[in-house]
Design an enzyme around this catalytic site. Sequence first.
Site, PDB file in Angstrom:
ATOM      1  N   HIS A 153      24.905  40.356  46.598  1.00 55.53           N
ATOM      2  CA  HIS A 153      25.282  40.467  48.012  1.00 55.53           C
ATOM      3  C   HIS A 153      24.327  39.710  48.939  1.00 55.53           C
ATOM      4  O   HIS A 153      24.619  39.563  50.132  1.00 55.53           O
ATOM      5  CB  HIS A 153      25.320  41.935  48.446  1.00 55.53           C
ATOM      6  CG  HIS A 153      26.398  42.738  47.787  1.00 55.53           C
ATOM      7  ND1 HIS A 153      27.726  42.379  47.842  1.00 55.53           N
ATOM      8  CD2 HIS A 153      26.352  43.892  47.054  1.00 55.53           C
ATOM      9  CE1 HIS A 153      28.446  43.267  47.175  1.00 55.53           C
ATOM     10  NE2 HIS A 153      27.635  44.181  46.682  1.00 55.53           N
ATOM     11  N   ASP A 189      31.267  42.794  38.869  1.00 57.92           N
ATOM     12  CA  ASP A 189      30.827  44.011  39.527  1.00 57.92           C
ATOM     13  C   ASP A 189      32.025  44.574  40.300  1.00 57.92           C
ATOM     14  O   ASP A 189      32.960  43.837  40.636  1.00 57.92           O
ATOM     15  CB  ASP A 189      29.687  43.652  40.487  1.00 57.92           C
ATOM     16  CG  ASP A 189      29.057  44.857  41.167  1.00 57.92           C
ATOM     17  OD1 ASP A 189      28.032  45.328  40.657  1.00 57.92           O
ATOM     18  OD2 ASP A 189      29.586  45.299  42.202  1.00 57.92           O
ATOM     19  N   HIS A 191      32.109  45.418  43.344  1.00 54.89           N
ATOM     20  CA  HIS A 191      32.121  44.848  44.684  1.00 54.89           C
ATOM     21  C   HIS A 191      32.003  43.322  44.629  1.00 54.89           C
ATOM     22  O   HIS A 191      31.310  42.776  43.764  1.00 54.89           O
ATOM     23  CB  HIS A 191      30.967  45.418  45.517  1.00 54.89           C
ATOM     24  CG  HIS A 191      30.963  46.906  45.593  1.00 54.89           C
ATOM     25  ND1 HIS A 191      30.214  47.693  44.732  1.00 54.89           N
ATOM     26  CD2 HIS A 191      31.622  47.756  46.416  1.00 54.89           C
ATOM     27  CE1 HIS A 191      30.407  48.974  45.032  1.00 54.89           C
ATOM     28  NE2 HIS A 191      31.252  49.038  46.041  1.00 54.89           N
ATOM     29  N   ASP A 278      29.361  49.526  37.754  1.00 57.29           N
ATOM     30  CA  ASP A 278      30.001  50.407  38.720  1.00 57.29           C
ATOM     31  C   ASP A 278      31.527  50.349  38.623  1.00 57.29           C
ATOM     32  O   ASP A 278      32.228  50.994  39.407  1.00 57.29           O
ATOM     33  CB  ASP A 278      29.543  50.099  40.145  1.00 57.29           C
ATOM     34  CG  ASP A 278      29.576  48.619  40.492  1.00 57.29           C
ATOM     35  OD1 ASP A 278      29.958  47.815  39.631  1.00 57.29           O
ATOM     36  OD2 ASP A 278      29.216  48.285  41.644  1.00 57.29           O
TER      37      ASP A 278
END
Length: 333
Positions: A153, A189, A191, A278
């Site tokens: 990110h 991932d 996200h 995740d």
Amino acid sequence: MKCFFDPRQLVHAPAQELHNGAWTPYNEVPARAEAILAAIGPAERPRDHGDAPIRAVHDAGYLNFLRTAPAAWAAAGRPGDVLGYIWPTVRRRALNLSRIDALAGQYSIDVSTPLTAATWDATYWSAQTALSALDAALGDGRGFALCRPPGHHAGADYLGGYCYLNTAAIAAEAARAAGCRRVAILDIDYHHGNGTQDIFWSRGDVFFASLHADPATDYPFYWGHADEVGEGDGHGTTLNLPLPQGTALDAFRAAQGRALEAIARFGTELLIVSFGADTWEGDPISHFRLTTRDYAVLARDIAAAGWPVLVLMEGGYALDALGANVSSFLDGF
């Protein structure tokens, strides 16, 4: 597969984050790395490659902010960790600002990523872990970096999503400098890896493919939509495959297959995998339905392509299952 980790990555330990309008305990805790190490066994200490590979990706002003912001925050009489409260979302432009409050907003995208006095050391060694695992991947064909804090990110000049230095981008740029003409990053991932996409948005020599929760419903919301394909020299070297909440193995595996086919057409010489656990069915902040056993299946599909592979750890917040999920993925190779 050679695995790398440095104990200095554990020193970053913010107390809390602002999530959905309330203060909550920080999710990206040192125990994440400890749980993974307990499952996969000992890891090698990384070699210090210096800060040149980091500076090749990240803005100099931003790096100075990461190093100095906690001291400036304390000097201004602020308690706790560094967190912004105002962001230049309209008419953002280069300004010579010095007040720590302004800098905290200039160099961040959210309030879930506190900056502590120990953050720089931890994230520096997370980057060194990635670079040492890259050495292994280029030499032996496989390498795993237990990156903590994670990286995908973080943009060239901003932190966010628990990320400060973009380890995938740093490794990709270092691989290019080492002679790899084309590098691909596969982000799996939960996200979207907005920072990685942002860094290579206009680059034609690094392909970025991401499978992630649809940003219409999930963080980071503003990036990762299917129509984002890059621009300029990078037009066509970004592939986003957003998936709905509740996605299980069959749909995820099919999307990963599409990404691998696109990477093969690109002609990559190295595959970097930003791996997040995740996507597991019981993750406390995510909503996919992969099982521990599924990770080995996904890894076997990646390994079958035959490229040298560097695996970098990103998310995964269910401490009781995290080690088993990472171990399953690595075993699949």
